[in-house]
Design a protein around this motif. Structure first.
Motif, mmCIF file in Angstrom:
data_model
loop_
_atom_site.group_PDB
_atom_site.id
_atom_site.type_symbol
_atom_site.label_atom_id
_atom_site.label_comp_id
_atom_site.label_asym_id
_atom_site.label_seq_id
_atom_site.Cartn_x
_atom_site.Cartn_y
_atom_site.Cartn_z
ATOM 1 N N MET A 1 10.768 -16.018 -1.906
ATOM 2 C CA MET A 1 9.412 -15.354 -1.170
ATOM 3 C C MET A 1 9.556 -13.887 -1.093
ATOM 4 N N LEU A 2 10.706 -13.122 -1.786
ATOM 5 C CA LEU A 2 10.974 -11.882 -2.039
ATOM 6 C C LEU A 2 9.863 -11.249 -2.839
ATOM 7 N N SER A 3 9.334 -11.689 -3.884
ATOM 8 C CA SER A 3 8.344 -11.173 -4.828
ATOM 9 C C SER A 3 7.008 -11.142 -4.079
ATOM 10 N N GLU A 4 6.776 -12.263 -3.417
ATOM 11 C CA GLU A 4 5.507 -12.321 -2.608
ATOM 12 C C GLU A 4 5.274 -11.348 -1.709
ATOM 13 N N ARG A 5 6.569 -11.251 -0.820
ATOM 14 C CA ARG A 5 6.493 -10.216 0.262
ATOM 15 C C ARG A 5 6.463 -8.733 -0.178
ATOM 16 N N MET A 6 7.021 -8.419 -1.077
ATOM 17 C CA MET A 6 6.832 -7.099 -1.962
ATOM 18 C C MET A 6 5.724 -6.720 -2.339
ATOM 19 N N LEU A 7 5.031 -7.888 -2.895
ATOM 20 C CA LEU A 7 3.772 -7.544 -3.592
ATOM 21 C C LEU A 7 2.680 -7.072 -2.418
ATOM 22 N N THR A 8 2.890 -7.815 -1.359
ATOM 23 C CA THR A 8 1.956 -7.736 -0.137
ATOM 24 C C THR A 8 2.102 -6.178 0.429
ATOM 25 N N THR A 9 3.285 -5.838 0.281
ATOM 26 C CA THR A 9 3.754 -4.612 0.933
ATOM 27 C C THR A 9 2.978 -3.596 0.072
ATOM 28 N N VAL A 10 3.339 -3.648 -1.023
ATOM 29 C CA VAL A 10 2.884 -2.609 -2.010
ATOM 30 C C VAL A 10 1.618 -2.470 -2.209
ATOM 31 N N VAL A 11 0.617 -3.635 -2.365
ATOM 32 C CA VAL A 11 -0.797 -3.523 -2.471
ATOM 33 C C VAL A 11 -1.599 -3.006 -1.391
ATOM 34 N N LYS A 12 -0.792 -3.674 -0.109
ATOM 35 C CA LYS A 12 -1.407 -2.838 1.337
ATOM 36 C C LYS A 12 -1.223 -1.204 1.430
ATOM 37 N N SER A 13 -0.251 -0.882 0.649
ATOM 38 C CA SER A 13 0.033 0.598 0.843
ATOM 39 C C SER A 13 -0.906 1.264 -0.132
ATOM 40 N N MET A 14 -1.092 0.396 -1.358
ATOM 41 C CA MET A 14 -2.075 1.161 -2.286
ATOM 42 C C MET A 14 -3.434 1.229 -1.938
ATOM 43 N N THR A 15 -3.840 0.061 -1.412
ATOM 44 C CA THR A 15 -5.289 -0.032 -0.704
ATOM 45 C C THR A 15 -5.469 0.908 0.451
ATOM 46 N N ASP A 16 -4.630 0.999 1.113
ATOM 47 C CA ASP A 16 -4.876 1.851 2.181
ATOM 48 C C ASP A 16 -4.909 3.367 1.762
ATOM 49 N N LYS A 17 -4.348 3.712 0.589
ATOM 50 C CA LYS A 17 -4.396 4.828 0.307
ATOM 51 C C LYS A 17 -5.774 5.135 -0.696
ATOM 52 N N THR A 18 -6.068 4.335 -1.320
ATOM 53 C CA THR A 18 -7.143 4.314 -2.251
ATOM 54 C C THR A 18 -8.599 4.230 -1.627
ATOM 55 N N LEU A 19 -8.719 2.977 -0.676
ATOM 56 C CA LEU A 19 -10.034 2.935 -0.034
ATOM 57 C C LEU A 19 -10.081 3.633 1.310
ATOM 58 N N ALA A 20 -10.468 4.865 0.945
ATOM 59 C CA ALA A 20 -10.613 6.017 2.247
ATOM 60 C C ALA A 20 -12.032 6.319 2.199
ATOM 61 N N LEU A 21 -12.665 6.487 3.172
ATOM 62 C CA LEU A 21 -13.975 6.897 3.038
ATOM 63 C C LEU A 21 -14.074 8.331 3.336
ATOM 64 N N HIS A 22 -14.876 9.030 2.710
ATOM 65 C CA HIS A 22 -15.483 10.588 2.523
ATOM 66 C C HIS A 22 -17.042 10.561 2.423
ATOM 67 N N PRO A 23 -17.524 11.597 2.599
ATOM 68 C CA PRO A 23 -18.923 11.613 2.673
ATOM 69 C C PRO A 23 -19.460 11.490 1.298
ATOM 70 N N VAL A 24 -20.647 11.060 1.077
ATOM 71 C CA VAL A 24 -21.400 11.068 -0.365
ATOM 72 C C VAL A 24 -21.739 12.296 -0.752
ATOM 73 N N PRO A 25 -21.246 12.787 -1.950
ATOM 74 C CA PRO A 25 -21.423 14.247 -2.241
ATOM 75 C C PRO A 25 -23.027 14.381 -2.486
ATOM 76 N N THR A 26 -23.710 13.504 -3.209
ATOM 77 C CA THR A 26 -25.249 13.706 -3.648
ATOM 78 C C THR A 26 -26.149 12.992 -2.373
ATOM 79 N N GLY A 27 -25.482 12.337 -1.767
ATOM 80 C CA GLY A 27 -26.408 11.706 -0.398
ATOM 81 C C GLY A 27 -27.057 10.397 -0.849
ATOM 82 N N THR A 28 -27.033 10.082 -2.091
ATOM 83 C CA THR A 28 -27.655 8.916 -2.657
ATOM 84 C C THR A 28 -26.832 8.287 -3.757
ATOM 85 N N LEU A 29 -27.363 7.222 -4.233
ATOM 86 C CA LEU A 29 -26.561 6.408 -5.336
ATOM 87 C C LEU A 29 -26.965 6.971 -6.496
ATOM 88 N N PRO A 30 -26.191 6.978 -7.709
ATOM 89 C CA PRO A 30 -26.555 7.199 -9.013
ATOM 90 C C PRO A 30 -27.665 6.341 -9.574
#
Length: 441
Positions: A1-30
């Protein structure tokens, strides 16, 4: 289970950093890209009961509120049409899309008139598998996905689904009666509930084999930061140590033996083996993102994926209607994805679909997967994840399938946390409905 626990921790850290909201620069979709295939995701955020494990945008159903919402939803479709978007398919999720059947049918009919939609997929709950609803959905919806989660009455009571949606035996009968109405009837199940035992899981698998559905999805229970406390108070504490064992049990029952009932279509999507399999093949996808990487979401709380951005619509129902009726798209924020993020996303989606195309990856990113994702490839190889690993493709061993289950589970949990960032802006009655006791004052 070590690899699964390590994977869970790493992916959680990555998504917390990557999936962060900020205002839409153009205010609309491309603007849409000529020749690009798009799918439309339609969100209906109303339920008769709010499940404790669900982190999607959802509110208790009230008829007047829902009718106002559906009108705004159809107005948002027109805004996308005016912007030049067209769609090949539509996926309607929730919430419970069928909670107001007449409004839903009107919305589907308009979408088919407005866009080049060839197929419609929708979610529902077991209490709506009745002739009054099925007759209206027949022909409008090709693939219906029923949220059952478990046939075990004890688990259904824990989830507060027993009284509203029926006992396991009633749900079993309704599935068999509803299946002929659709090209594909999918049953959504969940494994690794805290109180779920091996016997309960085995019994659920046996009922799936016998109930008459064309397809089933068995996804692992996952949580976000905001749902953890509520979920644990109702269902108990999560135990990831049994997740791998449960996944291999259900995989073996559904696809193992000399005469398996189902074949794997994705990591946790299973198609029934019968004479109509080929006819339904194009419909048999668990997540709409697997078939279309470019997805436009409409409705309060929906998420759009275009290019290197995720765009999130406001979760506030009143604000959503006001913005759309003023002629603007109701975007509250977006998140930027780097090239490395997009590589990882491609890697995950293709492994989830059970075959990774190395040539496609190199066409998309200009480098081989070994050069683009050296750490990820080294980790998977060290854990004997690949059954096939040649110049053309990657396929998964049983161990690799479970490691990818962990990856995808944590990615979906990361999306839930993105939703929590958006939900934190709610105020007034809508905040009280979700963060209070769930009742209107």
């Amino acid at each position: 289970m070590l690899s699964e626990r390590m994977l869970t921790t790493v992916v959680k850290s990555m998504t917390d950093k990557t999936l962060a909201l900020h205002p839409v620069p153009t205010g609309t979709l491309p603007d849409p890209v000529p020749g690009q295939a798009y799918t439309l995701y339609v969100h209906v955020p109303f339920c008769e009961r709010l499940c404790p494990y669900c982190s999607f945008n959802r509110f208790p159903y009230r008829e007047e509120r829902a009718r106002t919402y559906f009108k705004a939803l159809r107005r948002e479709m027109q805004l996308l049409k005016d912007k030049g978007y067209d769609f090949e398919s539509a996926y309607i999720g929730g919430g419970t899309p069928t909670v107001d059947i007449d409004e839903l049918c009107e919305t589907i009919d308009l979408a088919r008139d407005m866009f080049s939609i060839k197929e419609v997929n929708s979610e529902t709950n077991p209490n709506h598998l009745i002739p009054e609803y099925l007759d209206k959905l027949k022909g409008r919806i090709q693939r219906l996905s029923v949220g059952v989660q478990s046939f075990d009455d004890g688990l259904l009571r824990q989830m507060d689904r027993y009284e509203k949606y029926g006992c396991g035996a009633e749900i079993f009968e309704r599935i068999g009666e509803a299946a002929p109405y659709f090209e594909s009837l999918n049953v959504d199940m969940i494994f690794n509930f805290p109180s779920q035992t091996e016997d309960i899981l085995i019994s659920d698998c046996e009922k799936i084999a016998l109930c008459g559905c064309h397809q089933t999805t068995f996804s692992p229970l996952y949580q976000s930061g905001a749902t953890t406390r509520k979920m644990e108070s109702v269902l108990g504490k999560m135990d990831y140590n049994k997740e791998r064992r449960f996944y291999h049990i259900l995989d073996g029952i559904l696809c193992g033996g000399d005469e398996p009932y189902f074949e794997r279509r994705t990591l946790w999507t299973f198609n029934r083996l019968d004479e109509n399999l080929e006819r339904r093949q194009h419909l048999e996808v668990d997540e709409y993102a697997v078939a279309y990487e470019e997805c436009v979401g409409i409705g309060s709380g929906s998420i759009t994926h275009l290019g290197d951005n995720l765009f999130v619509n406001t979760f506030d129902l009143e604000e959503y209607a006001d913005i759309v009726n003023a002629g603007r798209l109701p975007l509250m924020g977006c998140t930027d994805l780097t090239v490395r993020d997009l590589m990882r996303y491609k890697f995950l989606l293709q492994l989830y679909s059970l075959r990774f195309d190395k040539h496609e990856f190199e066409r998309d990113f200009g480098v081989s997967v070994e050069r683009g994702l050296p750490v990820e490839m080294a980790f998977m190889r060290a854990n004997k994840a690949f059954a096939t690993d040649n110049a053309d493709e990657l396929t998964l061993t049983p161990a690799g399938r479970y490691l990818t289950v962990v990856l995808y589970r944590q990615y979906l949990a990361g999306l839930n946390n993105l939703r929590e960032q958006a939900r934190s802006h709610l105020k007034g009655i809508e905040h009280d409905l979700l963060f209070g006791d769930g009742t209107e004052k």
